[in-house]
Scaffold this active site. Structure first.
Site, short mmCIF file in Angstrom:
data_model
loop_
_atom_site.label_atom_id
_atom_site.label_comp_id
_atom_site.label_asym_id
_atom_site.label_seq_id
_atom_site.Cartn_x
_atom_site.Cartn_y
_atom_site.Cartn_z
N ASP A 132 45.06 43.43 42.37
CA ASP A 132 45.11 43.17 40.93
C ASP A 132 46.18 44.05 40.30
O ASP A 132 46.15 45.27 40.44
CB ASP A 132 43.74 43.46 40.31
CG ASP A 132 43.59 42.80 38.95
OD1 ASP A 132 44.14 41.70 38.76
OD2 ASP A 132 42.93 43.38 38.07
N PHE A 134 48.80 45.07 36.85
CA PHE A 134 48.62 45.60 35.48
C PHE A 134 49.94 45.28 34.78
O PHE A 134 50.69 46.17 34.39
CB PHE A 134 48.39 47.12 35.63
CG PHE A 134 47.97 47.86 34.38
CD1 PHE A 134 46.99 47.40 33.53
CD2 PHE A 134 48.55 49.11 34.08
CE1 PHE A 134 46.60 48.12 32.41
CE2 PHE A 134 48.16 49.83 32.97
CZ PHE A 134 47.18 49.34 32.13
N HIS A 139 48.91 44.85 27.02
CA HIS A 139 47.62 45.33 27.52
C HIS A 139 47.73 46.81 27.93
O HIS A 139 46.88 47.62 27.57
CB HIS A 139 47.17 44.47 28.70
CG HIS A 139 45.92 44.95 29.36
ND1 HIS A 139 44.72 45.06 28.69
CD2 HIS A 139 45.68 45.37 30.64
CE1 HIS A 139 43.79 45.52 29.53
NE2 HIS A 139 44.35 45.72 30.71
N ARG A 148 44.71 57.52 25.70
CA ARG A 148 45.61 58.68 25.82
C ARG A 148 46.33 59.02 24.52
O ARG A 148 46.97 60.05 24.42
CB ARG A 148 46.66 58.42 26.93
CG ARG A 148 46.13 58.49 28.33
CD ARG A 148 47.24 58.47 29.35
NE ARG A 148 48.03 57.25 29.28
CZ ARG A 148 47.71 56.12 29.89
NH1 ARG A 148 46.62 56.07 30.63
NH2 ARG A 148 48.47 55.04 29.78
N GLU A 205 38.19 39.67 31.57
CA GLU A 205 39.63 39.89 31.52
C GLU A 205 40.33 38.55 31.72
O GLU A 205 40.11 37.88 32.73
CB GLU A 205 40.09 40.90 32.59
CG GLU A 205 39.68 42.32 32.26
CD GLU A 205 40.38 43.35 33.14
OE1 GLU A 205 40.99 42.97 34.15
OE2 GLU A 205 40.32 44.55 32.80
N GLU A 207 43.06 36.61 32.95
CA GLU A 207 44.12 36.81 33.93
C GLU A 207 44.48 35.47 34.57
O GLU A 207 43.77 34.49 34.44
CB GLU A 207 43.68 37.75 35.06
CG GLU A 207 43.25 39.13 34.61
CD GLU A 207 43.21 40.14 35.76
OE1 GLU A 207 43.91 39.92 36.78
OE2 GLU A 207 42.49 41.14 35.63
N ASP A 239 38.63 38.64 35.78
CA ASP A 239 38.27 39.82 36.55
C ASP A 239 37.32 40.66 35.70
O ASP A 239 37.74 41.55 34.96
CB ASP A 239 39.53 40.61 36.93
CG ASP A 239 39.22 41.71 37.92
OD1 ASP A 239 38.25 41.56 38.67
OD2 ASP A 239 39.95 42.72 37.95
N ARG A 243 33.38 48.47 31.65
CA ARG A 243 34.29 49.49 31.11
C ARG A 243 33.70 50.90 31.16
O ARG A 243 34.44 51.87 31.35
CB ARG A 243 34.65 49.13 29.65
CG ARG A 243 35.34 47.79 29.47
CD ARG A 243 36.66 47.74 30.19
NE ARG A 243 37.39 46.50 29.89
CZ ARG A 243 38.53 46.17 30.47
NH1 ARG A 243 39.07 46.97 31.36
NH2 ARG A 243 39.13 45.04 30.17
N GLN A 246 33.83 52.03 34.80
CA GLN A 246 35.24 52.25 35.15
C GLN A 246 35.78 53.55 34.53
O GLN A 246 36.47 54.33 35.19
CB GLN A 246 36.07 51.05 34.65
CG GLN A 246 37.53 51.10 35.05
CD GLN A 246 38.33 49.95 34.44
OE1 GLN A 246 37.77 49.05 33.82
NE2 GLN A 246 39.64 49.98 34.61
N TYR A 250 37.30 56.22 37.34
CA TYR A 250 38.64 55.83 37.81
C TYR A 250 39.63 56.96 37.95
O TYR A 250 40.69 56.80 38.55
CB TYR A 250 39.20 54.69 36.95
CG TYR A 250 39.95 55.08 35.69
CD1 TYR A 250 41.31 54.84 35.59
CD2 TYR A 250 39.29 55.68 34.62
CE1 TYR A 250 42.00 55.18 34.43
CE2 TYR A 250 39.96 56.02 33.48
CZ TYR A 250 41.32 55.77 33.38
OH TYR A 250 42.00 56.11 32.24
N LYS A 259 34.78 47.24 38.85
CA LYS A 259 35.49 45.98 39.04
C LYS A 259 34.94 45.14 40.19
O LYS A 259 35.08 43.92 40.19
CB LYS A 259 36.96 46.27 39.37
CG LYS A 259 37.74 46.89 38.24
CD LYS A 259 38.09 45.86 37.21
CE LYS A 259 39.21 46.37 36.33
NZ LYS A 259 39.65 45.34 35.41
N THR A 263 34.52 38.64 40.41
CA THR A 263 35.78 38.10 39.89
C THR A 263 35.68 36.59 40.02
O THR A 263 35.34 36.08 41.09
CB THR A 263 36.98 38.61 40.72
OG1 THR A 263 37.04 40.04 40.63
CG2 THR A 263 38.30 38.03 40.22
N THR A 356 45.19 41.77 32.99
CA THR A 356 44.90 41.14 31.69
C THR A 356 46.20 40.74 30.99
O THR A 356 47.13 41.53 30.90
CB THR A 356 44.12 42.13 30.81
OG1 THR A 356 42.93 42.50 31.50
CG2 THR A 356 43.75 41.51 29.48
N GLU A 370 40.12 45.43 24.14
CA GLU A 370 41.19 45.41 23.14
C GLU A 370 40.75 44.72 21.85
O GLU A 370 41.03 45.19 20.76
CB GLU A 370 42.42 44.70 23.70
CG GLU A 370 43.10 45.44 24.84
CD GLU A 370 44.18 44.58 25.47
OE1 GLU A 370 45.31 44.55 24.95
OE2 GLU A 370 43.88 43.93 26.50
#
Length: 422
Positions: A132, A134, A139, A148, A205, A207, A239, A243, A246, A250, A259, A263, A356, A370
């Site tokens: 998968d 990114f 996204h 962050r 997600e 995708e 997927d 959250r 994760q 992660y 995850k 899926t 995503t 989001e």
């Protein structure tokens, strides 16, 4: 030039006209053996029956057994683009309104055409591995802003290489399968122990995923400019993401239990040949990619994507986001070339998720993380509001390319959330 038409009646808004002919695998009833097919209108065309009748008469497929006694598409995927093109042109000819071979043969027609709503679709290939990516900048930026802050929203490496993680192939399921809410650990509050229990921030997600055709030998990378010959086509993919699980697990090694519980993929693989009329220029990449990722032609596809959410206990679905495949920054061919540049060997049937696919506007964000800004801005739908997925919620992804007088679509990719196990 007159629009190619099929003798099979195809509604004007159908996702599956003769211009598409996506591949899938179906069971006529729950006890029968799966077999390859293409979709045409509201029907599936049994490719084993077509093959048995000797109608694949081109030089590559004439004596091939890629559709006979095959419970998946892997053998066909391994044969590569010349075989795919030959199959497509043969099937378009056989299904066209001017060709009598199938049209006027009642026995063969009854044997090979099935009502789509009466058959059972299965995952069309054996997926040895699933990766998968990114690959959507919007996204990546939104996730970075949330976790962050604006100073370091997108890590510098993101603009240099298609970031990805290795997913779990065993939990990929076909559209229509239920998803059991996963359990796991979440962030501790203050000095308490980590939370353990059902995920409280379950998400979808939006995708798509590329289905790999011929792979590569271990140690031998695929050139980015030849990568399209190793991609059979695309499917819709949801997927699902926990959250809270994760977020706690992660760092430092990436997604795991958040995850790997499920899926969902759509049943029909739309080939790159069918998508070709909808190809468009991919976004300009700045800084320019390193030479092994620099493409002579950088191609995306104009595929309109939509997500509908049907809340538990409600009769009506609401459209909660609209995006487009064009919102990918890294192309599927760059993703595949990068995947193999270290010598990693891909195999027929492997799946490469895009990550995503979010657009620049709030109404085009591709997940609830989001859309609700990590639960801070609840979604409102038909008088109700919610943040993450509730038990009983049903999520449906759809994707379609709008042609001149026809569509090339993917159908739908649907899943419903069931309560976690006690």
């Amino acid at each position: 030039m007159a629009l190619l038409k099929s003798f099979v009646d195809v509604a004007p808004d159908s996702h599956f006209p003769i211009q598409n002919l996506p591949y899938g695998v179906f069971k006529p009833d729950s006890n029968s053996t799966p077999r390859p097919a293409v979709a045409i209108g509201d029907f599936v065309l049994d490719l084993a029956a077509v093959s048995e009748a000797g109608l694949f008469d081109g030089p590559i497929l004439k004596d091939a057994d890629c559709f006979l006694h095959q419970p998946n598409l892997n053998k066909f995927l391994a044969m590569g683009r010349p075989a795919w093109k030959e199959a497509r042109s043969t099937l378009q000819r056989l299904l066209s309104s001017t060709e009598p071979t199938l049209r006027d043969n009642d026995v063969l027609r009854r044997k090979s055409l099935y009502d789509m709503d009466k058959v059972e679709m299965v995952v069309p290939m054996v997926i040895g591995d699933y990766t998968d990516f990114f690959a959507s900048m919007h996204h990546a930026k939104n996730c970075g802003l949330m976790f962050r802050g604006p100073q370091n929203a997108i890590n510098p490496n993101w603009f240099r290489l298609p970031i990805a993680y290795h997913g779990r192939a065993s939990s990929i399921v076909i559209s229509g399968s239920d998803i059991i809410r996963p359990r796991g650990q979440g962030h501790p509050q203050g000095n308490s122990e980590p939370y353990f229990g059902p995920s409280q921030k379950l998400d979808f997600e939006l995708e798509m995923a590329a289905v790999v055709g011929p792979g590569n030998e271990l140690g031998k990378p695929i050139d980015v400019n030849n990568a399209a010959d190793h991609i059979f086509g695309l499917v819709l993919m949801n997927d699902w993401s926990a959250r809270d699980i994760q977020a706690w697990e992660y760092v430092p090694l990436g997604p795991f239990l958040g995850k790997s519980f499920g899926t969902t993929v759509s049943p029909w693989i739309v080939t790159l040949d069918a998508l070709e009329p909808f190809s468009c220029q991919a976004p300009k990449q700045d800084p320019p990619p390193l030479p092994y990722l620099a493409e002579k032609e950088s191609v995306n596809y104009d595929i309109s994507l939509e997500v509908q959410l049907k809340p538990s206990g409600k009769d009506e679905s609401s459209v909660i986001t609209k995006s487009n495949f064009q919102n990918l920054y890294w192309t599927i061919t760059q993703q595949l070339a990068h995947h193999t540049v270290n010598g990693c060997n891909l195999r027929p049937g492997d799946l490469l998720g895009t990550g995503t696919i979010s657009g620049p506007e709030p109404g085009s964000y591709g997940c609830l993380l989001e859309l609700t800004w990590n639960g801070q801005k609840p979604l409102s739908m038909n008088g109700t509001t919610q943040t993450f997925l509730q038990d009983g919620d049903q999520v449906t992804l759809s994707g379609v390319c709008k042609g001149d007088g026809y569509n090339v679509g993917f159908g739908t990719c649907t899943g419903k959330i069931l309560p976690s196990l006690p």
